[in-house]
Structure formats: C-alpha cells, structure tokens
Write a protein that holds these residues in place. Sequence first.
Motif, PDB file in Angstrom:
ATOM      1  N   PRO A  28     -48.722  43.260   9.408  1.00 34.40           N
ATOM      2  CA  PRO A  28     -49.342  41.837  10.091  1.00 34.40           C
ATOM      3  C   PRO A  28     -50.143  41.386   8.754  1.00 34.40           C
ATOM      4  N   LEU A  29     -50.942  42.116   8.221  1.00 29.44           N
ATOM      5  CA  LEU A  29     -51.958  41.498   7.138  1.00 29.44           C
ATOM      6  C   LEU A  29     -50.784  41.033   5.803  1.00 29.44           C
ATOM      7  N   THR A  30     -50.064  41.899   5.609  1.00 27.30           N
ATOM      8  CA  THR A  30     -49.035  41.714   4.527  1.00 27.30           C
ATOM      9  C   THR A  30     -48.268  40.138   4.660  1.00 27.30           C
ATOM     10  N   ARG A  31     -48.004  39.945   5.925  1.00 27.07           N
ATOM     11  CA  ARG A  31     -47.182  38.821   6.304  1.00 27.07           C
ATOM     12  C   ARG A  31     -47.933  37.584   5.997  1.00 27.07           C
ATOM     13  N   LEU A  36     -48.369  38.151  -2.365  1.00 31.29           N
ATOM     14  CA  LEU A  36     -48.144  39.480  -2.296  1.00 31.29           C
ATOM     15  C   LEU A  36     -46.800  39.674  -3.298  1.00 31.29           C
ATOM     16  N   ASP A  37     -45.911  38.459  -3.506  1.00 31.15           N
ATOM     17  CA  ASP A  37     -44.869  38.619  -4.191  1.00 31.15           C
ATOM     18  C   ASP A  37     -45.099  38.689  -5.524  1.00 31.15           C
ATOM     19  N   ARG A  38     -46.190  38.219  -5.868  1.00 30.19           N
ATOM     20  CA  ARG A  38     -46.637  38.030  -7.183  1.00 30.19           C
ATOM     21  C   ARG A  38     -47.241  39.292  -7.732  1.00 30.19           C
ATOM     22  N   LEU A  39     -47.535  40.192  -6.791  1.00 38.53           N
ATOM     23  CA  LEU A  39     -48.078  41.502  -7.267  1.00 38.53           C
ATOM     24  C   LEU A  39     -46.957  42.459  -7.430  1.00 38.53           C
ATOM     25  N   GLY A  46     -56.026  45.502 -13.439  1.00 39.94           N
ATOM     26  CA  GLY A  46     -56.331  44.278 -14.333  1.00 39.94           C
ATOM     27  C   GLY A  46     -54.928  43.303 -14.176  1.00 39.94           C
ATOM     28  N   GLN A  47     -53.773  43.787 -13.875  1.00 34.47           N
ATOM     29  CA  GLN A  47     -52.673  42.959 -13.733  1.00 34.47           C
ATOM     30  C   GLN A  47     -52.818  42.274 -12.243  1.00 34.47           C
ATOM     31  N   VAL A  48     -53.062  43.002 -11.380  1.00 30.31           N
ATOM     32  CA  VAL A  48     -53.284  42.537 -10.078  1.00 30.31           C
ATOM     33  C   VAL A  48     -54.413  41.401  -9.963  1.00 30.31           C
ATOM     34  N   SER A  49     -55.500  41.708 -10.658  1.00 25.29           N
ATOM     35  CA  SER A  49     -56.518  40.440 -10.829  1.00 25.29           C
ATOM     36  C   SER A  49     -56.231  39.481 -11.526  1.00 25.29           C
ATOM     37  N   LEU A  50     -55.334  39.396 -12.540  1.00 27.61           N
ATOM     38  CA  LEU A  50     -54.755  38.059 -13.219  1.00 27.61           C
ATOM     39  C   LEU A  50     -53.792  37.485 -12.250  1.00 27.61           C
ATOM     40  N   ARG A  51     -52.946  38.231 -11.677  1.00 28.29           N
ATOM     41  CA  ARG A  51     -51.993  37.555 -10.663  1.00 28.29           C
ATOM     42  C   ARG A  51     -52.748  36.653  -9.783  1.00 28.29           C
ATOM     43  N   GLU A  54     -54.398  33.659 -10.908  1.00 32.80           N
ATOM     44  CA  GLU A  54     -53.469  32.709 -11.635  1.00 32.80           C
ATOM     45  C   GLU A  54     -53.128  31.772 -10.034  1.00 32.80           C
ATOM     46  N   PHE A  55     -52.991  32.749  -9.004  1.00 29.60           N
ATOM     47  CA  PHE A  55     -52.462  32.282  -7.720  1.00 29.60           C
ATOM     48  C   PHE A  55     -53.733  31.142  -7.068  1.00 29.60           C
ATOM     49  N   ARG A  56     -55.083  31.511  -7.329  1.00 31.60           N
ATOM     50  CA  ARG A  56     -56.285  30.591  -6.818  1.00 31.60           C
ATOM     51  C   ARG A  56     -56.482  29.599  -7.511  1.00 31.60           C
ATOM     52  N   ALA A  57     -55.926  29.614  -8.939  1.00 29.62           N
ATOM     53  CA  ALA A  57     -55.864  28.212  -9.761  1.00 29.62           C
ATOM     54  C   ALA A  57     -54.712  27.161  -9.205  1.00 29.62           C
TER      55      ALA A  57
END
Length: 69
Positions: A28-31, A36-39, A46-51, A54-57
């Motif tokens: 349920p959390l992932t739904r 999530l698709d961007r990860l 580092g890659q997770v943080s960047l993605r 980018e989403f938050r922007a």
Amino acid sequence: MQFTTRTTGSELFVNPLMSIYFTVRLEPLTRRNLYLDRLEGTTDTGQVSLRIEEFRAEISPRIPRAFPH
C-alpha cells in the motif's frame, strides 16, 4: 557507563520514542508513491536522492503546518 570513547563525558538522553517501532505494509505504501517509477534502475543512494530532488522540483508541495501537540 560509556560504550565508546566518542561519548565519554557526555550525558545520554533517552527519548521515550526510542522504544517504539514503526512498521508499514510495503505494497500500500508503494501504491501511493508518486515517484517510484523514477527510482527504477538506480544503483546507489546518490541516484535515488537526485531522482527525488528532480521530482520535487516539478510539483507544488503542501504548505507546511505546525504539528499539533
């Protein structure tokens, strides 16, 4: 009692919340996760943080409000 030299001479503060374990059901959390698709394909934090950055922007976050206590 001190467990490491780093804490020698300091006072240990034990917060009552330290004894609480928080658990969630993963599916349920992932739904509800909007990025999530961007990860997919990331290999390090580092890659997770960047993605996530980018989403938050791209979104308008909720306005912060005081926590009622």
